[in-house]
Enzyme design. Structure first.
Site, PDB file in Angstrom:
ATOM      1  CG  ASN A  77      -2.073  -1.149   1.011  1.00 26.65           C
ATOM      2  OD1 ASN A  77      -2.634  -1.591   0.143  1.00 26.65           O
ATOM      3  ND2 ASN A  77      -2.062  -1.773   2.112  1.00 26.65           N
ATOM      4  NE  ARG A  93      -3.989   2.870   2.973  1.00 28.93           N
ATOM      5  CZ  ARG A  93      -3.238   2.500   3.974  1.00 28.93           C
ATOM      6  NH1 ARG A  93      -1.751   2.493   3.540  1.00 28.93           N
ATOM      7  NH2 ARG A  93      -3.574   1.846   4.835  1.00 28.93           N
ATOM      8  CE1 TYR A 132       0.069   5.306   6.994  1.00 27.19           C
ATOM      9  CE2 TYR A 132      -2.003   5.212   6.038  1.00 27.19           C
ATOM     10  CZ  TYR A 132      -1.217   4.475   6.631  1.00 27.19           C
ATOM     11  OH  TYR A 132      -1.916   3.358   7.231  1.00 27.19           O
ATOM     12  CG  ASN A 179       7.184   1.746   5.444  1.00 27.47           C
ATOM     13  OD1 ASN A 179       6.462   0.736   6.122  1.00 27.47           O
ATOM     14  ND2 ASN A 179       6.617   2.783   5.415  1.00 27.47           N
ATOM     15  CB  ALA A 198      -0.247  -4.424   6.757  1.00 34.92           C
ATOM     16  CD  GLU A 223       9.850  -1.817  12.455  1.00 37.21           C
ATOM     17  OE1 GLU A 223       8.662  -1.770  12.963  1.00 37.21           O
ATOM     18  OE2 GLU A 223      10.498  -2.940  13.199  1.00 37.21           O
TER      19      GLU A 223
END
Length: 151
Positions: A13, A20, A25, A76, A79, A100
């Site tokens: 995504n 989105r 975001y 990244n 989910a 991360e």
């Protein structure tokens, strides 16, 4: 400049950035994030190999590839951060400095986002600074690569 690039890997995504949930975001597209990452990395003497996929298998294959072709990994995983033991295992097997990355502060969001399965397999976690999270991760990788620290 390091002879091997830093891999900046993006999961599901993230191709929808700028479209989105802009209130969550931000308005930057992934292409704009990539441009910023490349410029920041170049200023630090690093090259960037920037990729995005919606497939967990692709991310795992890219991490495997990074073992020989990259100096470090910024990831990244979207989910998959909260669900993928396979990504954890791949990051451990890569034996590279890794960070991360999250655009949002996952600890201020839904409870299911509070647990990262990949965090124990990386050197550190950067979250909550929007697109600047990527730049902070690249700065951290520059330091780790220079000092030759692995996970």
């Amino acid at each position: 400049m390091s002879s091997k690039p830093v891999f900046v890997l993006n999961g599901p995504n993230l191709n929808m950035l700028g479209q989105r949930e802009r209130e969550v975001y931000g308005a930057l597209t992934l292409a704009e994030v990539e441009t910023r990452c490349r410029a920041h990395a170049a200023a630090l003497g690093l090259a960037v190999d920037f990729r995005q996929t919606n497939s967990e298998g692709d991310l795992i294959s890219w991490i495997h590839e990074a073992r020989d072709k990259a100096s470090g990994i910024a990831i990244n995983a979207g989910a998959y951060t909260h669900t993928s033991v396979a990504l954890h295992d791949a990051l451990k097997a890569a034996e590279l400095p890794a960070v991360e990355v999250h655009l949002t502060n996952v600890h201020k969001r839904e409870a299911f986002r509070h647990k990262s399965l990949i965090a124990p397999a990386v050197n550190g976690v950067i979250c909550g600074f929007g697109a600047d999270s990527y730049l902070l991760a690249i700065s951290a990788l520059s330091s780790l690569v220079t000092s030759n620290k692995k996970v």
